[in-house]
Scaffold this motif. Sequence first.
Motif, short mmCIF file in Angstrom:
data_model
loop_
_atom_site.label_atom_id
_atom_site.label_comp_id
_atom_site.label_asym_id
_atom_site.label_seq_id
_atom_site.Cartn_x
_atom_site.Cartn_y
_atom_site.Cartn_z
N ILE A 322 10.96 10.41 7.58
CA ILE A 322 9.63 9.94 7.24
C ILE A 322 8.68 10.04 8.43
O ILE A 322 7.50 10.41 8.29
CB ILE A 322 9.68 8.50 6.72
N SER A 323 9.18 9.74 9.62
CA SER A 323 8.34 9.86 10.82
C SER A 323 7.88 11.29 11.02
O SER A 323 6.70 11.55 11.30
CB SER A 323 9.12 9.37 12.05
N GLU A 326 5.23 12.24 8.46
CA GLU A 326 3.91 11.70 8.80
C GLU A 326 3.29 12.44 9.98
O GLU A 326 2.07 12.56 10.08
CB GLU A 326 4.02 10.20 9.09
N ALA A 348 4.05 10.32 -1.68
CA ALA A 348 4.44 9.17 -2.49
C ALA A 348 5.86 9.33 -3.01
O ALA A 348 6.65 8.37 -3.00
CB ALA A 348 3.47 9.02 -3.66
N TYR A 351 8.25 8.60 -0.17
CA TYR A 351 8.23 7.16 0.15
C TYR A 351 9.07 6.40 -0.88
O TYR A 351 9.84 5.49 -0.52
CB TYR A 351 6.80 6.63 0.15
N LEU A 356 10.37 2.94 0.51
CA LEU A 356 9.17 2.43 1.19
C LEU A 356 8.09 2.18 0.14
O LEU A 356 7.11 2.92 0.00
CB LEU A 356 8.70 3.43 2.24
N ASP A 358 5.72 -0.14 -0.32
CA ASP A 358 4.34 -0.44 0.06
C ASP A 358 3.58 0.82 0.42
O ASP A 358 2.42 1.00 0.01
CB ASP A 358 4.31 -1.42 1.24
N LYS A 359 4.21 1.71 1.17
CA LYS A 359 3.57 2.97 1.52
C LYS A 359 3.35 3.84 0.29
O LYS A 359 2.33 4.52 0.15
CB LYS A 359 4.40 3.74 2.56
N ALA A 362 0.35 2.43 -1.68
CA ALA A 362 -0.92 2.75 -1.02
C ALA A 362 -1.29 4.22 -1.22
O ALA A 362 -2.46 4.55 -1.43
CB ALA A 362 -0.81 2.43 0.47
N THR A 363 -0.28 5.10 -1.19
CA THR A 363 -0.54 6.52 -1.37
C THR A 363 -0.98 6.83 -2.80
O THR A 363 -1.88 7.64 -3.03
CB THR A 363 0.73 7.34 -1.04
N GLU A 366 -4.50 5.92 -3.15
CA GLU A 366 -5.33 6.94 -2.51
C GLU A 366 -5.49 8.16 -3.41
O GLU A 366 -6.56 8.78 -3.46
CB GLU A 366 -4.71 7.34 -1.17
#
Length: 606
Positions: A322-323, A326, A348, A351, A356, A358-359, A362-363, A366
């Motif tokens: 994931i890092s 991103e 998404a 994630y 993940l 929450d991420k 949020a995606t 968006e």
Amino acid sequence: MWALRRASTPLRNQGYRVRTSYVFGKLEVPYFWEGNVAGFGTIATLSDRYISSERNNLATWPSSGIYISSHGLSSQAGAENSGEEDGFSELDETLPTTRSEIVDDDDNVVDDGTQNELDLLEGETELAEKKFTKWVPSELTKAIWNASGLSVSSALDKWVSEGNELSWDDISSTMMSLRRRRMFGKALQFSEWLEASGQLEFNENDYASRLDLIAKVQGLHKAESYIAKIPKSFQGEVMYRTLLANYVAANNVNKAEEVFNKMKDLEFPMTTFAYNQVLVLYKRNDRRKIADVLLLMEKENVKPSPFTYKILIDAKGLSKDISGMEQVVDTMKAEGIELDVFALCLLAKHYVSCGLKDKAKATLKEMEEINSKGSRWPCRLLLPLYGELEMEDEVRRLWEICEANPHIEECMAAIVAWGKLKNIHEAEKIFDKVVKTWPKKKISTKHYCTMIKVYGDCKMLTKGKELVNQMAESGYSIDPLAWDAVVKLYVEAGEVEKADTFLVKAVKKYEMRPLYCSYRTLMNHYARRGDVHNAEKIFYKMRQSGYGPWFNQFETLIQAYVNSKTPAYGMRERMMADKLFPNKALAGKLAQVDSFRKTALPDLLD
């Protein structure tokens, strides 16, 4: 930046003869993925980040024999993490390979045969919106649609004899409609008739279109031999690019690399498209080599496209990095490229798969926010993801937007979403609406298979079998797409042997090749049970059917030996014979099955 473009000069009707520089429009790739990338320094940044991050997360086998130079690509390496599901094969630039007219060819080897809840291939916002505009088929299109089996040529001869005239618009729209409906057999007959009857003067793009159709209908070996029959002046980059894309779609690593190398040997201009195809190939099979491809792109001064970034985002996500994913996004933004709905959908998805939430939420928000025009087409991407996140209120909200006048793609996405929420009542209600609303020609096997898969996931074997019978009684072909749904239905219900027997009977009766994922489903379950005999049997059948040699086949087979605590004699030699070499993780498993052999004699003595 390379991009496919339609000919800007309108065609003239010349009696029944049409001359055009690009009759079949968007045939090899949907060109909407391509775009300008500001600056070129991004390649070095991407490759540096990819190397530093990937080397830490993916083990490198020291004797893999990877070789990449400015001259070409070759590989002796196996896949890295190739046992994972390639959840975004539809992100590829090639045309989708799932189709209603299933034939025994070399493509469609990884498609699961069901309506994918994240079908991103339809394009950017503008194209996706256009998809839902009212389109009326021409009389030419209807004539081909209504032609039975192999009688397309006769139907067209009759159509012309009745005084009908051909126009460029008719030919282009008809070919596109046949492709979109996966009617590749009829599209190939149409192409052959246009050339044989003298209705069209073929150029390189038209021959490339024929090559693509031959690959899909008759197999890649026929497609490759077809090139020799094309006039020398038309055996150019477009032709080999099309062949490369089809080998990538078939996941044939050796042949794809061979074609790529030949393109360089013939000194064709190496486009972003060609490199993107290689990136897609290695995303599926050996992600360690992606950094090398990026470095080669930098050396050859080939600029990345937005699609290049999507491939890298997906590769990182599939590797659970994931890092690193991103970081690719950060580089993309630094180069002035905005994340579109499809890139965000990829983020998404990964994630969600990594927990993940929450991420992911949020995606998804968006994704909704950037849909500034207020159109509803992203609903088909959002619905299944909200379902995966168990956000029933969001699923209901989006479905209410579509419910009054839904498109069939939105219905399928909603069925998948409600299935993930285990709300069978809502899924069934929508499916019944689909069957009653759309004519039979609009509904295909894949739509039934979507609902069958929902029943399978919920372990509702009886209802799934009833729907299969209903599909057969309604006149739908029980093809490999349907076989796959039935196999998964049985397996999810714990009836693996019945699934195996069903597939054997289906192959014998219909004499067609099962989908690759049908074999994978069976083999994975046999491996988990440590059933070496049946795992080897499926491994052999996959090879018989033309699937392989692939790294993940050996990975699953070796796992069967590990779980059964049985020595795997000669497994390394079997892999080497197929020019595949174990990565670090698989080498560890091989060491385990080797250790069983060492302890076999003491066990006998005890």
